[in-house]
Design a protein around this motif. Structure first.
Motif, mmCIF file in Angstrom:
data_model
loop_
_atom_site.group_PDB
_atom_site.id
_atom_site.type_symbol
_atom_site.label_atom_id
_atom_site.label_comp_id
_atom_site.label_asym_id
_atom_site.label_seq_id
_atom_site.Cartn_x
_atom_site.Cartn_y
_atom_site.Cartn_z
ATOM 1 N N ASP A 1 -27.938 16.484 -42.634
ATOM 2 C CA ASP A 1 -28.205 15.048 -42.708
ATOM 3 C C ASP A 1 -26.934 14.225 -42.882
ATOM 4 O O ASP A 1 -26.837 13.110 -42.371
ATOM 5 C CB ASP A 1 -29.159 14.754 -43.884
ATOM 6 C CG ASP A 1 -30.478 15.477 -43.704
ATOM 7 O OD1 ASP A 1 -31.166 15.196 -42.702
ATOM 8 O OD2 ASP A 1 -30.794 16.353 -44.531
ATOM 9 N N VAL A 2 -25.982 14.760 -43.651
ATOM 10 C CA VAL A 2 -24.730 14.019 -43.890
ATOM 11 C C VAL A 2 -23.556 14.981 -43.771
ATOM 12 O O VAL A 2 -23.552 16.052 -44.386
ATOM 13 C CB VAL A 2 -24.716 13.364 -45.293
ATOM 14 C CG1 VAL A 2 -23.384 12.665 -45.549
ATOM 15 C CG2 VAL A 2 -25.867 12.359 -45.450
ATOM 16 N N ILE A 3 -22.577 14.577 -42.956
ATOM 17 C CA ILE A 3 -21.316 15.323 -42.881
ATOM 18 C C ILE A 3 -20.241 14.436 -43.512
ATOM 19 O O ILE A 3 -20.220 13.220 -43.280
ATOM 20 C CB ILE A 3 -20.893 15.626 -41.427
ATOM 21 C CG1 ILE A 3 -22.041 16.271 -40.645
ATOM 22 C CG2 ILE A 3 -19.653 16.523 -41.387
ATOM 23 C CD1 ILE A 3 -21.719 16.495 -39.156
ATOM 24 N N PHE A 4 -19.376 15.062 -44.294
ATOM 25 C CA PHE A 4 -18.272 14.331 -44.934
ATOM 26 C C PHE A 4 -16.980 15.071 -44.593
ATOM 27 O O PHE A 4 -16.901 16.291 -44.778
ATOM 28 C CB PHE A 4 -18.503 14.331 -46.451
ATOM 29 C CG PHE A 4 -17.504 13.561 -47.265
ATOM 30 C CD1 PHE A 4 -17.158 12.252 -46.945
ATOM 31 C CD2 PHE A 4 -16.924 14.128 -48.399
ATOM 32 C CE1 PHE A 4 -16.263 11.526 -47.725
ATOM 33 C CE2 PHE A 4 -16.027 13.415 -49.191
ATOM 34 C CZ PHE A 4 -15.700 12.109 -48.848
ATOM 35 N N ALA A 5 -16.006 14.336 -44.067
ATOM 36 C CA ALA A 5 -14.710 14.957 -43.756
ATOM 37 C C ALA A 5 -13.621 13.997 -44.220
ATOM 38 O O ALA A 5 -13.339 12.997 -43.547
ATOM 39 C CB ALA A 5 -14.582 15.222 -42.259
ATOM 40 N N THR A 6 -13.064 14.273 -45.366
ATOM 41 C CA THR A 6 -12.012 13.383 -45.863
ATOM 42 C C THR A 6 -10.670 14.105 -45.841
ATOM 43 O O THR A 6 -10.564 15.267 -46.228
ATOM 44 C CB THR A 6 -12.350 12.805 -47.260
ATOM 45 O OG1 THR A 6 -11.288 11.929 -47.636
ATOM 46 C CG2 THR A 6 -12.516 13.842 -48.335
ATOM 47 N N SER A 7 -9.664 13.390 -45.304
ATOM 48 C CA SER A 7 -8.313 13.946 -45.100
ATOM 49 C C SER A 7 -8.358 15.158 -44.183
ATOM 50 O O SER A 7 -7.641 16.135 -44.414
ATOM 51 C CB SER A 7 -7.649 14.328 -46.423
ATOM 52 O OG SER A 7 -7.604 13.243 -47.277
ATOM 53 N N VAL A 8 -9.193 15.123 -43.194
ATOM 54 C CA VAL A 8 -9.281 16.225 -42.237
ATOM 55 C C VAL A 8 -8.873 15.724 -40.840
ATOM 56 O O VAL A 8 -7.931 16.250 -40.242
ATOM 57 C CB VAL A 8 -10.712 16.827 -42.201
ATOM 58 C CG1 VAL A 8 -10.774 17.993 -41.223
ATOM 59 C CG2 VAL A 8 -11.135 17.294 -43.595
ATOM 60 N N PHE A 9 -9.523 14.670 -40.360
ATOM 61 C CA PHE A 9 -9.183 14.155 -39.026
ATOM 62 C C PHE A 9 -7.744 13.628 -38.981
ATOM 63 O O PHE A 9 -7.123 13.625 -37.923
ATOM 64 C CB PHE A 9 -10.166 13.048 -38.612
ATOM 65 C CG PHE A 9 -11.442 13.591 -38.018
ATOM 66 C CD1 PHE A 9 -12.302 14.375 -38.774
ATOM 67 C CD2 PHE A 9 -11.783 13.325 -36.695
ATOM 68 C CE1 PHE A 9 -13.479 14.896 -38.230
ATOM 69 C CE2 PHE A 9 -12.953 13.828 -36.141
ATOM 70 C CZ PHE A 9 -13.802 14.615 -36.909
ATOM 71 N N SER A 10 -7.231 13.196 -40.129
ATOM 72 C CA SER A 10 -5.851 12.690 -40.151
ATOM 73 C C SER A 10 -4.835 13.809 -39.910
ATOM 74 O O SER A 10 -3.670 13.562 -39.664
ATOM 75 C CB SER A 10 -5.572 11.999 -41.490
ATOM 76 O OG SER A 10 -6.207 12.677 -42.554
#
Ligand code: SAM
Length: 268
Positions: free
Chosen positions: A155-164
């Motif tokens: 339902d929710v994906i979280f990607a912090t400091s990953v795509f950068s």
């Protein structure tokens, strides 16, 4: 980044190692996993927690364990419910996991990281905090297609400091997989660096800045509508208000995850 001595030498040699990986047909994720696993091989969660307690200031980076509860509060404010099936993409040492596991219903947390050593530390951290009965699933995978997840299962994906830290071809693979695994009405919350110009800026081996127009086009190409989450610096990084770092919530334009992916495959 300025590094002297043997560590600096190793850092300067990395571009050559990257080329060697390419020559042997190994992709970015293989290289990145190799690099992180070498860096982390003698590390453990107690060392990280000790360093978190003793290092002052903003240089703590990923060691700043206090970020975990901040991530959890941010996600709740943006609508994460205990019943949501949650994917922590690029989960690092598990600081978000440990902060969110008690909130989510048991079995609803999946964390994936391409570093096997970091996944080892996620297990250590969850065990240390007595959270194993919340049944976190930690996955060590370099496969951006997310074969470990079924269609429409998140339902929710979280990607912090990953795509950068990801080259654009990796963005494409991850967005394609996200489209498949997101349940109807699901959301993908992620941050990335915009270059602030019409040019890309790839300043070193692991920092990627893309023109906003390119980012917008890529989100649209994979069927996502992006909502800029204004004010997120207040929540997540008050001491580092980098205006080039943006946080967005993506939703599939037609509201369907696996359905949209299947339709586009059929159209190819
Ligand atoms: C800067 S860390 C942030 C970790 C975590 N999101 C946090 O804030 O605590 C980025 C993590 O993403 C992981 N990562 C990068 N690209 C990935 C990919 N394609 N698949 C899985 N993990 C990835 C890296 O191994 C690294 O542990």
């Amino acid at each position: 980044m300025r590094l002297g001595g043997r560590r600096g030498l190793r850092w300067r040699l990395l571009p050559a190692v990257r080329v060697a990986f390419r020559i042997f047909g190994r992709g970015w994720n293989d290289f990145y996993a190799w690099m992180l696993d070498r860096q982390e091989r003698h590390n453990n969660i107690n060392r990280i927690l000790a360093r978190d307690r003793h290092v002052e200031g903003k240089d703590k980076g990923l060691y700043d364990i206090s970020r975990g509860p901040v991530h959890a509060a941010f996600l709740k404010r943006h609508g994460l419910r205990p019943t949501d099936r949650f994917l922590d993409f690029g989960c690092g040492y598990g600081r978000t996991a440990v902060a969110i596991l008690d909130y989510l219903e048991p079995g609803n947390y999946v964390g994936v990281d391409l570093s096997a050593e970091r996944i080892r530390m996620c297990h250590e951290y969850a065990d240390l905090e007595g959270l194993s009965e919340r049944r976190p699933r930690f996955v060590d995978s370099t496969d951006n297609a997310m074969p470990y997840l079924e269609d429409a299962s998140i339902d929710v994906i979280f990607a912090t400091s990953v795509f950068s830290h990801m080259p654009m071809d990796q963005w494409h693979e991850v967005l394609e997989a996200a489209r498949r695994v997101l349940a109807p009405g699901g959301a993908f919350i992620l941050n990335y660096h915009t270059s602030g110009t019409t040019e890309r800026n790839v300043s070193d081996l692991k920092d990627y800045y893309y023109p906003q127009s390119e980012v917008d086009a890529v989100f649209a190409r994979f069927g996502f509508e992006a909502e800029l989450l204004d004010g997120w610096h207040d929540d997540l990084s008050p001491e580092n208000r980098d205006p080039l770092l943006r946080m967005v919530r993506l939703r599939l334009a037609d509201g369907a995850g696996a359905r949209a992916a299947a339709a586009s495959e059929a159209a190819v």
